[in-house]
Design a protein around this motif. Sequence first.
Motif, PDB file in Angstrom:
ATOM      1  N   SER A 114      -2.330   9.529  14.053  1.00 51.50           N
ATOM      2  CA  SER A 114      -1.597   8.767  13.032  1.00 51.50           C
ATOM      3  C   SER A 114      -0.175   8.472  13.494  1.00 51.50           C
ATOM      4  O   SER A 114       0.357   7.383  13.266  1.00 51.50           O
ATOM      5  N   THR A 120      -1.029   4.735   8.311  1.00 54.06           N
ATOM      6  CA  THR A 120      -0.599   5.232   7.010  1.00 54.06           C
ATOM      7  C   THR A 120      -1.413   6.472   6.666  1.00 54.06           C
ATOM      8  O   THR A 120      -2.625   6.512   6.876  1.00 54.06           O
ATOM      9  N   LEU A 205      -9.709   3.278  10.479  1.00 55.97           N
ATOM     10  CA  LEU A 205      -9.622   4.247   9.379  1.00 55.97           C
ATOM     11  C   LEU A 205     -10.304   5.552   9.773  1.00 55.97           C
ATOM     12  O   LEU A 205     -11.368   5.554  10.403  1.00 55.97           O
ATOM     13  N   ILE A 207     -11.260   9.537   8.055  1.00 48.61           N
ATOM     14  CA  ILE A 207     -11.302  10.399   6.879  1.00 48.61           C
ATOM     15  C   ILE A 207     -11.619  11.814   7.345  1.00 48.61           C
ATOM     16  O   ILE A 207     -12.651  12.059   7.970  1.00 48.61           O
ATOM     17  N   ILE A 216      -6.665  10.924   4.622  1.00 49.31           N
ATOM     18  CA  ILE A 216      -7.027   9.543   4.950  1.00 49.31           C
ATOM     19  C   ILE A 216      -5.959   8.962   5.855  1.00 49.31           C
ATOM     20  O   ILE A 216      -4.764   9.023   5.548  1.00 49.31           O
ATOM     21  N   SER A 217      -6.367   8.400   6.971  1.00 56.95           N
ATOM     22  CA  SER A 217      -5.427   7.847   7.943  1.00 56.95           C
ATOM     23  C   SER A 217      -5.957   6.523   8.458  1.00 56.95           C
ATOM     24  O   SER A 217      -7.118   6.421   8.864  1.00 56.95           O
ATOM     25  N   TYR A 220      -2.623   0.232   6.715  1.00 59.96           N
ATOM     26  CA  TYR A 220      -2.298   0.243   5.286  1.00 59.96           C
ATOM     27  C   TYR A 220      -3.362  -0.452   4.442  1.00 59.96           C
ATOM     28  O   TYR A 220      -3.822   0.089   3.423  1.00 59.96           O
ATOM     29  N   SER A 222      -6.469  -1.008   5.098  1.00 60.61           N
ATOM     30  CA  SER A 222      -7.726  -0.256   5.129  1.00 60.61           C
ATOM     31  C   SER A 222      -7.661   0.954   4.209  1.00 60.61           C
ATOM     32  O   SER A 222      -8.635   1.277   3.517  1.00 60.61           O
ATOM     33  N   VAL A 223      -6.521   1.623   4.197  1.00 62.88           N
ATOM     34  CA  VAL A 223      -6.355   2.782   3.323  1.00 62.88           C
ATOM     35  C   VAL A 223      -6.449   2.361   1.857  1.00 62.88           C
ATOM     36  O   VAL A 223      -7.100   3.035   1.044  1.00 62.88           O
ATOM     37  N   GLN A 224      -5.811   1.254   1.504  1.00 62.06           N
ATOM     38  CA  GLN A 224      -5.859   0.783   0.122  1.00 62.06           C
ATOM     39  C   GLN A 224      -7.268   0.367  -0.274  1.00 62.06           C
ATOM     40  O   GLN A 224      -7.706   0.591  -1.410  1.00 62.06           O
ATOM     41  N   LYS A 227      -9.225   3.543  -0.863  1.00 59.10           N
ATOM     42  CA  LYS A 227      -8.763   4.163  -2.103  1.00 59.10           C
ATOM     43  C   LYS A 227      -9.434   3.508  -3.312  1.00 59.10           C
ATOM     44  O   LYS A 227      -9.862   4.196  -4.256  1.00 59.10           O
TER      45      LYS A 227
END
Length: 395
Positions: A114, A120, A205, A207, A216-217, A220, A222-224, A227
Motif C-alpha cells: 500500500s 488507499t 484491490l 482484501i 482493504i487496500s 480509491y 476500487s475501494v469505494q 465498500k
Amino acid sequence: KQIAWAYSLSATEGFYGYEPKTYQQACQCSNHKEWHEAMDTEMAGLERLKVFEWGKGSDMESNSSFIPNKWVYKIKPEKFKGRLVMKGYMEYEAGETFSPTLKLTTLRLIFALSAVLGFTLLQMDVCNAFVNADAPSDKPIYTNCPEGYEKNGYVLKLLKALYGLKGSPRAWYDHISKFLQQLGFEISILDVCLFTLMSNGNLILMIGLFVDDLVISGYYNSVQWFKTQINKEFLMEDLGEPKRILGIDVTITSTYILLNQPTYISKVIKKFNMGEATKKPTPMETKLKLTKDMSSDNGKISGFPYRSLVMCLLYLAICTRFDIANTCKGLCRFLELPGTAMVSAAKRVVRYLIGSKFFGLKFYKRWRTDRILDISSTWAPNDPVKQYEIGRAHV
C-alpha cells in the motif's frame, strides 16, 4: 503463532475496566446499565439477522442436539460489548472445523504494498459476522433462552452459525469467501485469507480477512466500489483508515506507514506490574547463556506467570518487534521448567521494551533499493559452539 496469540490476549484483559465473567456479575457491577445496553444491542442484532426462532421445548426434533449458551463481556476502547455465545465444548459432532485466518506476514505485506503503490487503506468490521452463515441443516441445534431474556417453557432453534459452535468460524469463512469470489476476487495461493482483484493484469484491490476484520487496500475508486458492494450484503462498521488491528498500532502519513505496538506493550507492562522498572538498552545481557542447569531453582519462582509473559513477548516478536525474536527463542526453551535466570531474562526484555516502546516497522511511500544492511539478531549465543545468526536486508 496461534498459542502466542491466545496467550497474548491475556495481556489486554481488564485493561479498560472491569469485565464481568457471568450475567449475575454484569447485573451487580457499577456499569450494569452499559452491560444491559450491550446485551440489548446484541439481541436486537441477532433477531434482525434471524439467527434463531422461538419454540416450545416439547417440540424439539428427535435428531436434534441441545447446547447451552452464555454471555461473554468485553470492554473495547470505544464501547461495551456483550456477546451471546454457545458452549461449544459440549458439542460432540461438528464435522470440519478448521478455519484459516490472515497471516501476520500477509498483513505486513498489505501495508508495505500500500505504501509503495500509493493505495488507499480502509478498515471495516462485519457486525455479527458468524451469524451471516447458516447453521447445519442435517442436525438441528437448540439452546436455552439467554439469561435476561427468558420465556417460560421456550427454547431457541438456531438458524445461523452462532458464536461458540465449533463449525461457526469455518461456515463464516466459506460464506464470505464465496461472496468475494462472486465479485471477481481471487484467493491467493500463499494465503487463503488474502483476496486480490486484477484489472488488465494489474493489481487494483486487496482484501485481508481476519475473521470479521477486513483490511482493504487499493486504488480509491476500487475501494469505494467494494465498500458499496459489501454494504449491500452485510451490516458493516466503517472504521476509516486503520488505526489499530490485531494489537498493532497503525500510523499513516503522507510519506510513510508505521506499524508498532506501544499500546500493547503498555498493557504487558501493566499486567506484569513493571511500570516502575528501569530501562535497558538491549533485550539480553551480552554474556548471558541460559542452560538447563539454571532451572534447578524453579521452586523460587513457581508462582510467576513465566509462560504468559514469554508468549506476550513472542507475539510482539512475531508482529513488529523482530529485535527481540532471538531472545524470545531462547526463553521459549524453558517454558516447562524455568529458573530465576530465565525469569530475570524475560523481565529484562520488558525493561528493554519500556525504553523502545515506539520502535516498529516503517514503510516509506517510495522505492528504496539503495541500501544493504548486514544484521546480527543474536545478542548473546545460547549454545557452546556459538552459532551466530546473521542476515542481509535490502531496504
